[in-house]
Design a protein around this motif. Structure first.
Motif, short mmCIF file in Angstrom:
data_model
loop_
_atom_site.label_atom_id
_atom_site.label_comp_id
_atom_site.label_asym_id
_atom_site.label_seq_id
_atom_site.Cartn_x
_atom_site.Cartn_y
_atom_site.Cartn_z
N GLN A 10 0.94 -1.11 0.16
CA GLN A 10 -0.23 -0.04 -0.09
C GLN A 10 0.85 1.24 0.01
OE1 GLN A 10 -3.10 0.21 2.76
NE2 GLN A 10 -2.79 2.19 3.28
N GLY A 11 0.75 2.06 -1.00
CA GLY A 11 1.50 3.25 -1.14
C GLY A 11 1.06 4.58 -0.47
N ALA A 12 1.63 5.25 -0.11
CA ALA A 12 1.36 6.77 0.54
C ALA A 12 0.21 7.39 -0.33
CB ALA A 12 2.51 7.50 0.63
N ASP A 13 0.21 7.25 -1.49
CA ASP A 13 -0.89 8.17 -2.11
C ASP A 13 -2.11 7.25 -2.10
OD1 ASP A 13 0.83 9.81 -3.51
OD2 ASP A 13 1.13 8.90 -5.25
N ASP A 14 -2.17 5.95 -1.61
CA ASP A 14 -3.33 5.34 -1.53
C ASP A 14 -4.09 5.73 -0.28
OD1 ASP A 14 -2.77 3.57 -3.42
OD2 ASP A 14 -2.09 1.96 -2.17
N MET A 15 -3.35 6.64 0.69
CA MET A 15 -4.01 7.33 1.72
C MET A 15 -4.70 8.79 1.38
SD MET A 15 -3.73 4.70 4.11
CE MET A 15 -4.32 5.69 5.35
N GLN A 22 -11.05 16.09 -3.03
CA GLN A 22 -10.39 17.13 -2.54
C GLN A 22 -10.85 18.40 -2.94
OE1 GLN A 22 -6.25 16.74 -1.54
NE2 GLN A 22 -6.05 14.79 -2.35
N GLN A 23 -10.95 18.60 -4.27
CA GLN A 23 -11.61 19.69 -5.03
C GLN A 23 -12.79 20.33 -4.34
OE1 GLN A 23 -9.79 21.95 -6.77
NE2 GLN A 23 -8.23 20.56 -6.67
N THR A 24 -13.83 19.20 -4.25
CA THR A 24 -15.10 19.66 -3.55
C THR A 24 -15.13 20.10 -2.23
OG1 THR A 24 -16.23 17.64 -4.80
CG2 THR A 24 -17.32 18.39 -2.72
N LEU A 25 -14.05 19.42 -1.47
CA LEU A 25 -13.76 20.10 -0.17
C LEU A 25 -13.02 21.26 -0.21
CD1 LEU A 25 -12.27 16.65 1.59
CD2 LEU A 25 -14.49 17.85 1.97
N LEU A 26 -12.30 21.66 -0.97
CA LEU A 26 -11.49 23.00 -1.08
C LEU A 26 -12.43 24.30 -1.47
CD1 LEU A 26 -8.31 22.09 -3.09
CD2 LEU A 26 -8.55 22.55 -0.61
N ALA A 27 -13.61 23.71 -2.20
CA ALA A 27 -14.59 24.67 -2.69
C ALA A 27 -15.44 25.25 -1.47
CB ALA A 27 -15.61 23.95 -3.56
N PHE A 51 -9.63 19.19 8.20
CA PHE A 51 -8.44 19.70 7.85
C PHE A 51 -7.73 19.12 6.66
CE2 PHE A 51 -9.20 20.27 12.36
CZ PHE A 51 -9.10 21.64 12.52
N GLY A 52 -7.28 19.72 5.76
CA GLY A 52 -6.46 19.40 4.86
C GLY A 52 -5.07 20.22 4.72
N VAL A 53 -4.00 19.77 4.48
CA VAL A 53 -2.60 20.47 4.44
C VAL A 53 -2.49 20.78 2.69
CG1 VAL A 53 -0.12 20.39 4.62
CG2 VAL A 53 -1.68 18.94 6.19
N GLU A 76 1.91 15.66 4.93
CA GLU A 76 2.25 16.58 3.83
C GLU A 76 1.32 17.17 3.30
OE1 GLU A 76 5.51 17.42 3.85
OE2 GLU A 76 6.18 15.97 5.09
N PRO A 77 1.38 18.05 2.11
CA PRO A 77 0.33 18.61 1.32
C PRO A 77 -0.49 17.53 0.54
CG PRO A 77 2.26 19.94 1.06
CD PRO A 77 2.76 18.79 1.87
N GLY A 78 -1.84 17.61 0.53
CA GLY A 78 -2.68 16.73 -0.02
C GLY A 78 -3.31 15.99 1.06
N HIS A 79 -3.04 15.84 2.34
CA HIS A 79 -3.40 14.78 3.30
C HIS A 79 -4.45 15.70 3.83
CE1 HIS A 79 0.03 12.44 2.27
NE2 HIS A 79 -0.41 11.63 2.78
N TRP A 80 -5.90 14.74 4.08
CA TRP A 80 -6.88 15.32 5.04
C TRP A 80 -6.99 14.35 6.20
CZ3 TRP A 80 -9.88 19.48 3.36
CH2 TRP A 80 -9.68 19.99 2.05
N PHE A 81 -7.50 15.11 7.24
CA PHE A 81 -7.54 14.02 8.50
C PHE A 81 -8.50 15.08 9.70
CE2 PHE A 81 -4.52 17.43 8.90
CZ PHE A 81 -4.47 18.00 10.21
#
Length: 222
Positions: A10-15, A22-27, A51-53, A76-81
């Motif tokens: 499982q790669g980091a991008d899978d998370m 993400q774009q929906t959330l940023l809006a 929250f998103g970085v 890092e950037p792109g991660h939501w939590f």
């Protein structure tokens, strides 16, 4: 629970959430900036937002009653939590602070719950994310019980490398020790051995990966 070392396969991008989610959330999010060392929230605080970085990075940690800190993750950037506390309606269970100047996207709890209730794709994306993090937590337990330090350290460095998109990792030996639950001296000894054979180079609060293939082999060697 924030993300950390992915289980094997499982790669980091899978998370990360899908780009359209993400774009929906940023809006619907507003932006917040943190100076280096600034706190986003503390353990025990109310779950009032997702929250998103956007830029920079966050250190996620817990502190035991005796004062010892354990670093859970570096986000890092792109991660939501923060979704777990929102979904269960319970207080935060960890502390967060900015490693360097950091910009956050903040989605109010009401907006998050509205999206979950009205957008099946958003609901499914977060369901998958929570399930991956549960699987990850079980993998942490297996690693802590079964895997020797060199394997766990190699996994951690490879994960940080995947997130940073660079072979120069801005992480200290102390942070690595906290992440793995071992002493700084143990981490230092192992890094020095790998430095001697050309796998990596240790700098001030940084580690440069010189031979990723060799490190991957070590991560796969139980």
């Amino acid at each position: 629970m924030p993300d950390s070392t992915p289980p094997p396969g499982q790669g980091a991008d899978d998370m990360r959430l899908p780009e359209d989610i993400q774009q929906t959330l940023l809006a619907v999010a507003h932006r917040r900036t943190l100076a280096r060392g600034g706190s986003l929230f503390h353990k025990g605080s109310s779950p009032d937002a997702l929250f998103g970085v956007v830029s920079g990075s966050l250190r996620v940690s817990v502190v035991a009653s005796g004062g010892r800190e354990a670093v859970i993750s570096m986000l890092e950037p792109g991660h939501w939590f923060g979704e777990v506390s929102l979904l269960v309606g319970r207080e935060r269970v960890y502390d967060t602070c900015a490693v360097d100047a950091t910009e956050m996207a903040v989605v109010a709890a009401s907006d998050f719950h509205h999206l979950i209730a009205t957008r099946p794709d958003v609901h499914m994306a977060f369901t998958r994310l929570v399930c991956l993090r549960l699987r990850q937590a079980l993998a942490w337990i297996d690693d802590a019980i079964l895997m020797p330090l060199p394997v766990r350290l190699a996994h951690r460095l490879l994960t940080l490398d995947a997130r940073a998109g660079s072979t120069l990792l801005a992480v200290s030996q102390e942070d690595l020790a906290f992440m793995l639950g071992v002493s700084r001296q143990s981490v230092n000894r192992q890094l020095k051995l790998w430095e001697e054979d050309g796998t990596l180079r240790v700098g001030y609060r940084s580690i440069e990966l010189l031979d990723r293939a060799r490190l991957e082999h070590r991560a796969a060697t139980a």
